[in-house]
Design an enzyme around this catalytic site. Structure first.
Site, PDB file in Angstrom:
ATOM      1  N   LYS A  31      12.168   0.115  -4.488  1.00  0.00           N
ATOM      2  CA  LYS A  31      11.475  -0.499  -6.032  1.00  0.00           C
ATOM      3  C   LYS A  31      10.999   0.496  -6.989  1.00  0.00           C
ATOM      4  CE  LYS A  31       7.478  -1.848  -4.274  1.00  0.00           C
ATOM      5  NZ  LYS A  31       6.107  -2.233  -4.877  1.00  0.00           N
ATOM      6  N   GLY A  77      -6.341   5.493  -4.391  1.00  0.00           N
ATOM      7  CA  GLY A  77      -5.674   5.029  -5.846  1.00  0.00           C
ATOM      8  C   GLY A  77      -5.878   3.611  -5.730  1.00  0.00           C
TER       9      GLY A  77
END
Length: 467
Positions: free
Chosen positions: A284, A49
């Protein structure tokens, strides 16, 4: 197939021309790992990624010219085709960067991108990564990388493994890796970049972090598994925007690795509180989706976004106090990591697109050009975990026991929007505009002033929670 011939240029271009200092750092880590002369330190990225690819590229840029002493390679699954629209955009990116264009011509690799642009050839994610293009981050060319598509070949002799997988893929892939490591005499070091958690409800509710998944799947002791996180947007890090991060875990490896990873534009500190940092890494992403929704629904209202920030950080603090007696304060890099993710990360982007109607939940949480939106699975995991009556806490106003999730109205709203799909995205505004809501400071004081800590949530007895 790697990028060895380009490494000296990359090292100089990225400000690492001072070979003595870089080589000394490498030699020091090699000594600690007991590497003999002629046996290179093998750094292997697992998962390609944006952040995983950038991290490996940073290592290649910094140390790749010392090819007798270090090898950097990255594994990604084979067979992922690049669609025509992406191939056309990639061609534009290449032609806009003279340095990239010259590099591809020099490597006799340019023609395939012309053919991909014309639709005469199918490009694949692993082959373009070899040339320095991450499928999730086409606009930011990296240095060439050595790419391996066979997982066993990639990891069997690795000294340091970088987990760049989404948390949702970590258990499966490292379960396979564990089978390849059964005959190993010494355990490798594993540095996890994954942000997310799993919830296990049987026999007792507990949280499972990526480092725990890796240890369970491979048998590698937790002292050899670390987490790296911080206020980092992958493309900006590679473009040399000044950034910092924390490497968290046991004493044995975190200080040497912090020194090894530190670069002039990327400062790495070390911290012992693995649990809080990993959990915050997952939290988060949860709240970043809501932040994106609020930004889109209020036309980027600074006031509304600030209200949301105050409320969601108070929920994050509350949740971490359930997991640890004395969690690291939400300050410094932890707070900055939350801030930048709510501001610009892919989860915030996803929330914005949902609120604008440009994406739908039916499209899933794996988005072309972005990768996995890890906050979606994390919403489900945290909600399931915190809705268990066995973890009940005292409600300050109702004066009765409630599940911890009742103290987290934003988390509840996100669950109803993203998982149950009972509410539209604009209902997030009601969650932050509730007239009966108390000051977020009160939630923080409740967390700090009451005995919320539930050691069972980490599947271990009280006193053993910290890594």
């Amino acid at each position: 197939m790697g990028g060895a011939e380009d490494a000296p240029r990359a090292a100089a271009a990225n400000g690492h021309g001072n070979g003595a200092t870089v080589e000394e750092k490498l030699d020091e880590l090699r000594r600690l790992l007991g590497k003999a002369d002629g046996d290179p330190l093998r750094i292997v990225g697992v998962g390609a990624g944006a952040w995983g690819s950038v991290f490996c590229a940073l290592m290649q840029d910094a140390y790749g010219h010392l090819r007798d002493k270090v090898q950097v390679r990255i594994w990604r699954r084979p067979g992922r085709a690049v669609d025509r629209a992406t191939a056309e955009h990639l061609f534009e990116v290449i032609n806009a960067r003279e340095d990239v264009l010259r590099r591809l011509i020099r490597r006799c690799a340019y023609l395939k991108y012309v053919e991909g642009r014309l639709g005469d050839r199918t490009l694949y994610a692993d082959e373009i990564l070899r040339d320095g293009f991450c499928l999730n981050m086409i606009d930011t060319p990296l240095c060439p990388l050595k790419v391996v598509t066979n997982l066993q070949e990639a990891v069997w002799d690795a000294d340091i493994v970088i987990n760049g997988l989404p948390s949702t893929d970590t258990r499966e892939v490292f379960g396979e890796i564990g089978r390849y490591w059964k005959e190993r005499i010494t355990a490798p070091i594993i540095l996890s970049l994954a942000k997310g958690i799993e919830a296990s409800l049987d026999p007792l509710p507990r949280i499972i972090t990526p480092t725990q998944m890796i240890s369970n799947a491979t048998g590698v002791p937790l002292e050899n598994i670390l987490y790296l996180g911080g206020p980092n947007i992958a493309s900006e890090i590679y473009n040399k925007e000044y950034a910092n991060a924390r490497i968290c875990g046991a004493d044995k490896w975190r200080k040497p690795l912090a020194k090894f990873l530190r670069q002039p534009h990327f400062i790495v500190w070390d911290n012992s509180d693995l649990i809080t940092h990993e959990v915050m890494g997952g939290l988060k992403n949860v709240y970043a989706i809501g932040a994106g929704m609020v930004a889109a629904l209020t036309n980027e209202s600074a006031t509304s976004k600030s209200v949301y920030f105050a409320l969601c950080t108070s929920e994050m603090i509350y949740i971490t106090h359930l997991l640890e007696e004395e969690p690291e304060k939400l300050a410094g890099p932890l707070l900055a990591d939350t801030y930048v993710t709510l501001l610009k990360g892919r989860n915030a982007w996803y929330g914005q697109k949902l609120a604008k109607g440009e994406l739908t939940l039916e499209m899933g949480d794996s988005i072309k050009g972005k990768g996995t939106i890890q906050g979606v699975s994390a919403v489900n995991a945290f909600y399931e975990l915190l809705s268990q009556d066995s973890l009940s806490v005292m409600h300050p106003e109702a004066n009765r026991s409630v599940a911890p999730v009742e103290m987290c109205p934003i988390l509840k709203a996100l669950y109803k929007i993203l998982i149950k799909r009972e509410l539209p995205p604009d209902s997030i505004l009601q969650a932050i505009r509730d007239e009966t809501m108390y000051d977020p400071r009160e939630r923080i004081e409740m967390a700090q002033g009451h005995s919320l800590y539930r050691p069972s949530l980490l599947g271990q007895p009280k006193g053993d929670a910290k890594a």
